[in-house]
Design an enzyme around this catalytic site. Sequence first.
Site, PDB file in Angstrom:
ATOM      1  N   GLY A  27       0.836  -1.212   0.000  1.00  9.94           N
ATOM      2  CA  GLY A  27       0.000   0.000   0.000  1.00  9.94           C
ATOM      3  C   GLY A  27       0.859   1.246   0.000  1.00  9.94           C
ATOM      4  O   GLY A  27       0.607   2.201   0.737  1.00  9.94           O
ATOM      5  N   ALA A  28       1.884   1.249  -0.867  1.00  6.88           N
ATOM      6  CA  ALA A  28       2.887   2.333  -0.833  1.00  6.88           C
ATOM      7  C   ALA A  28       2.573   3.460  -1.799  1.00  6.88           C
ATOM      8  O   ALA A  28       3.361   4.390  -1.927  1.00  6.88           O
ATOM      9  CB  ALA A  28       4.273   1.754  -1.141  1.00  6.88           C
ATOM     10  N   SER A 156      -3.604  -0.656  14.646  1.00  8.25           N
ATOM     11  CA  SER A 156      -4.266   0.573  15.107  1.00  8.25           C
ATOM     12  C   SER A 156      -4.657   0.348  16.560  1.00  8.25           C
ATOM     13  O   SER A 156      -4.930  -0.791  16.955  1.00  8.25           O
ATOM     14  CB  SER A 156      -5.529   0.817  14.272  1.00  8.25           C
ATOM     15  OG  SER A 156      -6.389   1.721  14.925  1.00  8.25           O
ATOM     16  N   TYR A 181     -13.378  -3.988  11.180  1.00  9.39           N
ATOM     17  CA  TYR A 181     -12.067  -3.307  11.129  1.00  9.39           C
ATOM     18  C   TYR A 181     -11.279  -3.615  12.407  1.00  9.39           C
ATOM     19  O   TYR A 181     -10.103  -3.988  12.341  1.00  9.39           O
ATOM     20  CB  TYR A 181     -12.260  -1.797  10.966  1.00  9.39           C
ATOM     21  CG  TYR A 181     -10.957  -1.018  10.851  1.00  9.39           C
ATOM     22  CD1 TYR A 181     -10.054  -1.259   9.807  1.00  9.39           C
ATOM     23  CD2 TYR A 181     -10.618  -0.048  11.791  1.00  9.39           C
ATOM     24  CE1 TYR A 181      -8.854  -0.551   9.705  1.00  9.39           C
ATOM     25  CE2 TYR A 181      -9.423   0.667  11.684  1.00  9.39           C
ATOM     26  CZ  TYR A 181      -8.548   0.413  10.642  1.00  9.39           C
ATOM     27  OH  TYR A 181      -7.360   1.114  10.542  1.00  9.39           O
TER      28      TYR A 181
HETATM   29  N1  LIG Z   1      -5.001   6.862   8.752  1.00 10.11           N
HETATM   30  C1  LIG Z   1      -5.215   6.529  10.015  1.00 10.11           C
HETATM   31  O1  LIG Z   1      -5.700   7.348  10.830  1.00 10.11           O
HETATM   32  C2  LIG Z   1      -4.862   5.169  10.517  1.00 10.11           C
HETATM   33  C3  LIG Z   1      -5.016   4.895  11.894  1.00 10.11           C
HETATM   34  C4  LIG Z   1      -4.696   3.628  12.366  1.00 10.11           C
HETATM   35  C5  LIG Z   1      -4.203   2.674  11.494  1.00 10.11           C
HETATM   36  N2  LIG Z   1      -4.071   2.957  10.162  1.00 10.11           N
HETATM   37  C6  LIG Z   1      -3.551   1.898   9.290  1.00 10.11           C
HETATM   38  O2  LIG Z   1      -2.500   2.416   8.502  1.00 10.11           O
HETATM   39  C7  LIG Z   1      -2.387   1.655   7.290  1.00 10.11           C
HETATM   40  C8  LIG Z   1      -2.231   2.591   6.108  1.00 10.11           C
HETATM   41  O3  LIG Z   1      -3.425   3.341   5.975  1.00 10.11           O
HETATM   42  P1  LIG Z   1      -3.507   4.827   5.394  1.00 10.11           P
HETATM   43  O4  LIG Z   1      -4.105   5.651   6.470  1.00 10.11           O
HETATM   44  O5  LIG Z   1      -2.247   5.223   4.745  1.00 10.11           O
HETATM   45  O6  LIG Z   1      -4.682   4.586   4.319  1.00 10.11           O
HETATM   46  P2  LIG Z   1      -4.812   4.894   2.744  1.00 10.11           P
HETATM   47  O7  LIG Z   1      -4.313   6.263   2.440  1.00 10.11           O
HETATM   48  O8  LIG Z   1      -6.228   4.568   2.441  1.00 10.11           O
HETATM   49  O9  LIG Z   1      -3.839   3.819   2.081  1.00 10.11           O
HETATM   50  C9  LIG Z   1      -4.158   2.453   2.106  1.00 10.11           C
HETATM   51  C10 LIG Z   1      -3.298   1.726   1.107  1.00 10.11           C
HETATM   52  O10 LIG Z   1      -3.672   0.345   1.137  1.00 10.11           O
HETATM   53  C11 LIG Z   1      -3.868  -0.066  -0.226  1.00 10.11           C
HETATM   54  N3  LIG Z   1      -4.778  -1.193  -0.356  1.00 10.11           N
HETATM   55  C12 LIG Z   1      -6.088  -1.278  -0.032  1.00 10.11           C
HETATM   56  N4  LIG Z   1      -6.586  -2.456  -0.390  1.00 10.11           N
HETATM   57  C13 LIG Z   1      -5.574  -3.165  -0.969  1.00 10.11           C
HETATM   58  C14 LIG Z   1      -5.453  -4.446  -1.569  1.00 10.11           C
HETATM   59  N5  LIG Z   1      -6.503  -5.262  -1.690  1.00 10.11           N
HETATM   60  N6  LIG Z   1      -4.253  -4.834  -2.049  1.00 10.11           N
HETATM   61  C15 LIG Z   1      -3.180  -4.017  -1.978  1.00 10.11           C
HETATM   62  N7  LIG Z   1      -3.228  -2.773  -1.447  1.00 10.11           N
HETATM   63  C16 LIG Z   1      -4.414  -2.361  -0.956  1.00 10.11           C
HETATM   64  C17 LIG Z   1      -4.426   1.170  -0.918  1.00 10.11           C
HETATM   65  O11 LIG Z   1      -4.340   1.028  -2.324  1.00 10.11           O
HETATM   66  P3  LIG Z   1      -5.341   1.862  -3.302  1.00 10.11           P
HETATM   67  O12 LIG Z   1      -4.845   3.280  -3.296  1.00 10.11           O
HETATM   68  O13 LIG Z   1      -5.200   1.166  -4.603  1.00 10.11           O
HETATM   69  O14 LIG Z   1      -6.711   1.732  -2.693  1.00 10.11           O
HETATM   70  C18 LIG Z   1      -3.489   2.213  -0.335  1.00 10.11           C
HETATM   71  O15 LIG Z   1      -2.269   2.199  -1.003  1.00 10.11           O
HETATM   72  C19 LIG Z   1      -3.634   0.767   7.236  1.00 10.11           C
HETATM   73  O16 LIG Z   1      -3.283  -0.537   7.619  1.00 10.11           O
HETATM   74  C20 LIG Z   1      -4.563   1.382   8.277  1.00 10.11           C
HETATM   75  O17 LIG Z   1      -5.435   0.428   8.850  1.00 10.11           O
HETATM   76  C21 LIG Z   1      -4.381   4.185   9.642  1.00 10.11           C
END
Ligand SMILES: NC(=O)c1ccc[n+]([C@@H]2O[C@H](COP(=O)([O-])OP(=O)(O)OC[C@H]3O[C@@H](n4cnc5c(N)ncnc54)[C@H](OP(=O)(O)O)[C@@H]3O)[C@@H](O)[C@H]2O)c1
Length: 298
Positions: A27-28, A156, A181
Amino acid sequence: MQTIRSMFNPKCSSDVRLDGKTAIVTGANTGIGKETAKDLAARGARVVLACRDMAKGEQAASEIMREMNGAKVVVRQLDLGDTKSICMFAENIYNTEKTLDYLINNAGVAICPYAKTVDGYEMQFGVNHLGHFFLTFLLLDLLKHSAPSRVINVSSTVYAMGKIQFDDLNGDKDYHPVRAYAQSKLANVLFTRELAKRTEAQGVMAFSVDPGIVNTEITRHIRRPLVDIAKIFSFLIRTPAEGASTTIYCIVTPENEMFTGGFYKNCARADSCRAGEDDGTALKLWAASCHLLGIRWR
Ligand SMILES: NC(=O)c1ccc[n+]([C@@H]2O[C@H](COP(=O)([O-])OP(=O)(O)OC[C@H]3O[C@@H](n4cnc5c(N)ncnc54)[C@H](OP(=O)(O)O)[C@@H]3O)[C@@H](O)[C@H]2O)c1
């Protein structure tokens, strides 16, 4: 305001270089994953951007290379909701990489309406947990061969609300987006604990991480008014680079200061709650995950 922000958003201050090291970040192409990849590339690592959408991945790689002359980044296709795609990704890694020092299981989907992966698993459990579980299983030989190496599972603090519903892992009987989730994020913590036990002797460390509340695309399925209310507390909301800090901390901090299997947040080890320390549930989840994926991982 800046001082209040920095009180709530500790940064990883290490200037450790990672020349000669190789990392995979799932997810980079956006959010925390893109900033994690950027930081690793700035430290000299070769970084594989594992992305579902190649066009978005190439765009992120171009951005990193524009910002950093000589950045060693490559993009590879990976859909964590499709076991065939995960197998093809792993095969490609074995064909192209001699070593793998860091596997960063970062990709995630959050609080989405009920949906299934290509293989028929509930989307959040399937992508956030099962997809990364299977990817780690396939890449473990390379991680062992490259030891000392590390696996970072991005979870999380929401995991503390989670429960592993063994009688309904796929939410077929009763689906609630937040519950699903939280279950998937608890699964990340429990997987980390069990993995750490199994791989410590071979020099592979594992950590789970809470990135904080981060301004990314993760809110795409969350109702607008809730996102707007959250903005009132903007001093608590991190930039994606701040959100990547604890992941980076878990990569660059010397081995003797790290606790394999531990849960980390705010660039430090954090107490995990009882659900995250339940070794019986961790073992049962391991067996259930192997069963669902049809693999033997002892
Ligand atoms: N943001 C927060 O507040 C927060 C808090 C706690 C934990 N987290 C965790 O942090 C991590 C990163 O999240 P983020 O906030 O950076 O979210 P984000 O901006 O939505 O990025 C998520 C990434 O995961 C990819 N992804 C989703 N489904 C996928 C699949 N089937 N195969 C491969 N890649 C996939 C997305 O690809 P696409 O762009 O193609 O959809 C995107 O690159 C997650 O595990 C999330 O649960 C985030």
